[in-house]
Design a protein around this motif. Structure first.
Motif, mmCIF file in Angstrom:
data_model
loop_
_atom_site.group_PDB
_atom_site.id
_atom_site.type_symbol
_atom_site.label_atom_id
_atom_site.label_comp_id
_atom_site.label_asym_id
_atom_site.label_seq_id
_atom_site.Cartn_x
_atom_site.Cartn_y
_atom_site.Cartn_z
ATOM 1 N N SER A 8 5.154 3.267 -7.338
ATOM 2 C CA SER A 8 4.346 2.176 -7.011
ATOM 3 C C SER A 8 3.158 2.552 -7.906
ATOM 4 O O SER A 8 2.579 3.467 -7.446
ATOM 5 N N GLY A 126 5.672 -0.027 -0.925
ATOM 6 C CA GLY A 126 5.286 -0.961 -1.819
ATOM 7 C C GLY A 126 4.083 -1.856 -1.361
ATOM 8 O O GLY A 126 2.927 -1.977 -1.918
ATOM 9 N N GLN A 130 0.523 -1.522 -2.683
ATOM 10 C CA GLN A 130 0.070 -2.800 -3.383
ATOM 11 C C GLN A 130 -0.966 -3.696 -2.978
ATOM 12 O O GLN A 130 -1.685 -4.202 -3.459
#
Length: 147
Positions: A8, A126, A130
């Motif tokens: 990621s 993730g 993120q």
């Protein structure tokens, strides 16, 4: 690194030094109980999320403003058949200047689609990268991605 390892990437309006400092402040962006030191080479720390996830990491590489690498030396993922699936895997944060921004490329080497926990673990990573790490870097506060 092969394409099958979970990866990621985020791009932030911060310096590599700020990114390096934030990554090493694990308590700022990874929700759960964290015990131990998380900032220097050979530091060991454990992470626990209730009775669902336990892992212990050792920092095996730390290059200021460029890279941080954790070796998972123990793990217990309670809801999976192979509870120690993470043990022996490696977590890498690569920090690169991109123009006037900084890119952080997160890779969990060994977290591959054949792992039983891949779906849930890749989702969680993730969200952590993120959402929480990104927020920690841009606002000074991580977000609780686990509800």
């Amino acid at each position: 690194m092969t394409a099958s390892n979970f990866t990621s990437t985020i791009l932030v309006d911060k310096t590599p030094a700020e990114a390096f400092k934030a990554i090493n402040n694990v308590r700022g962006w990874w929700q759960g109980e964290i015990e131990g030191n998380t900032e220097k080479l050979n530091d060991e720390f454990s992470y626990r999320m209730k009775d669902v996830h336990y892992s212990k990491q050792r920092i095996i590489e730390s290059i200021p403003n460029e890279k941080v690498v954790w070796q998972v030396i123990d793990s217990e993922l309670s809801s999976f058949k192979d509870k120690g699936e993470w043990t022996g895997t490696t977590i890498v944060f690569e920090i690169t200047e991109v123009g006037d921004k900084t890119e952080i490329r997160f890779t969990h080497i060994g977290l591959v689609p054949t792992f039983e926990c891949y779906g849930g673990c890749s989702w969680a990573w993730g969200e952590l990268i993120q959402q929480s790490l990104f927020s920690f870097l841009t606002t000074g506060k991580g977000v609780n991605v686990f509800g």
